[in-house]
Design an enzyme around this catalytic site. Structure first.
Site, mmCIF file in Angstrom:
data_model
loop_
_atom_site.group_PDB
_atom_site.id
_atom_site.type_symbol
_atom_site.label_atom_id
_atom_site.label_comp_id
_atom_site.label_asym_id
_atom_site.label_seq_id
_atom_site.Cartn_x
_atom_site.Cartn_y
_atom_site.Cartn_z
ATOM 1 N N LYS A 21 82.205 26.207 41.070
ATOM 2 C CA LYS A 21 83.047 27.287 40.543
ATOM 3 C C LYS A 21 83.553 28.166 41.690
ATOM 4 O O LYS A 21 84.737 28.496 41.748
ATOM 5 C CB LYS A 21 82.269 28.140 39.538
ATOM 6 C CG LYS A 21 82.081 27.479 38.200
ATOM 7 C CD LYS A 21 81.311 28.390 37.259
ATOM 8 C CE LYS A 21 81.177 27.782 35.887
ATOM 9 N NZ LYS A 21 80.512 28.687 34.930
ATOM 10 N N SER A 26 78.695 31.617 39.381
ATOM 11 C CA SER A 26 77.400 31.617 38.708
ATOM 12 C C SER A 26 77.469 30.692 37.504
ATOM 13 O O SER A 26 78.505 30.598 36.839
ATOM 14 C CB SER A 26 77.042 33.051 38.267
ATOM 15 O OG SER A 26 75.751 33.081 37.709
ATOM 16 N N ASP A 27 76.388 29.997 37.248
ATOM 17 C CA ASP A 27 76.308 29.171 36.049
ATOM 18 C C ASP A 27 74.854 29.107 35.607
ATOM 19 O O ASP A 27 73.941 29.194 36.423
ATOM 20 C CB ASP A 27 76.851 27.767 36.290
ATOM 21 C CG ASP A 27 77.267 27.113 34.985
ATOM 22 O OD1 ASP A 27 78.438 27.262 34.607
ATOM 23 O OD2 ASP A 27 76.412 26.491 34.329
ATOM 24 N N GLN A 28 74.684 28.948 34.309
ATOM 25 C CA GLN A 28 73.341 28.974 33.749
ATOM 26 C C GLN A 28 73.084 27.704 32.944
ATOM 27 O O GLN A 28 73.953 27.239 32.208
ATOM 28 C CB GLN A 28 73.223 30.195 32.840
ATOM 29 C CG GLN A 28 71.861 30.396 32.245
ATOM 30 C CD GLN A 28 71.870 31.624 31.369
ATOM 31 O OE1 GLN A 28 72.373 31.576 30.272
ATOM 32 N NE2 GLN A 28 71.321 32.707 31.871
ATOM 33 N N GLY A 46 72.283 29.460 38.509
ATOM 34 C CA GLY A 46 72.776 29.182 39.853
ATOM 35 C C GLY A 46 73.700 30.295 40.288
ATOM 36 O O GLY A 46 74.464 30.837 39.492
#
Length: 192
Positions: free
Chosen positions: A52, A68-70, A105
């Site tokens: 991203k 950011s990623d979850q 992340g």
């Protein structure tokens, strides 16, 4: 201070970043979020955060892009955003009495140099034993259909938990601010 760009269209992440009092803009990334074969949940969260940030960085000559990623995991099952009440009910029933782990992340990408630093913030939620009627009442009052795990910890979702374990509860919402402050400091951005 270099311009900050949040690589997200999430209103939740935007609201969290606003808490730091730093000026920033938002740019929605367009990446394929499909897990790779055999990829662990934490590796997936890290890869997506990095992708991203890198995807958005292509549009800027300078600035720091925050990606950011979850990824939410119950046992061996990845849980996405439920999208429907039926899916949310299934996710919450499956989580009843169990521990669900969230991996968030986080990546900061310098557009000018291409330098990138990243990490994964784990956070565990221990669910109470929930009855179907408790789940239905929760979903009636707070349908969290756009949240991985089908709850909003910053709202009534807190009533579903016995306890939480982790460094930063903001990571449950999708942007671990404590870790972000550390990563930004590596690029010379001081908060406050």
């Amino acid at each position: 201070m270099p311009p900050l760009i949040l690589a997200s269209s999430s209103s939740y992440r935007r609201a969290l970043l606003e808490r730091l009092g730093l000026p920033f803009s938002c740019h929605s990334p367009n990446i394929d979020e499909t897990p790779q074969h055999g990829e662990s949940a934490d590796a997936l969260a890290l890869r997506l955060a990095q992708q991203k940030a890198a995807a958005v960085a292509e549009y800027y000559k300078e600035g720091l892009v925050i990606g950011s990623d979850q990824v939410c995991v119950n046992g061996n099952q990845l849980l996405g955003k439920p999208g429907t009440t039926d899916n949310a009910r299934r996710q919450l029933l499956a989580a009843s009495g169990k521990t669900v782990t969230f991996y968030t992340g986080l990546c900061v990408h310098d557009c000018a140099t291409g330098r990138q630093t990243s990490m994964v913030e784990p956070f565990r939620v221990h669910f109470r034993r929930l009855t179907e009627s408790q789940i239905d009442r929760y979903l009636e009052k707070e349908p969290a259909l756009d949240c991985a795990g089908a709850f909003k910890c910053e709202g009534l979702g807190i009533s579903l938990f016995e306890r939480m374990d982790g460094r930063d509860p903001n990571s449950l919402v999708g942007l671990p601010l404590i870790a972000l402050i550390d990563l930004l400091a590596e690029f010379g951005v001081e908060v406050p």
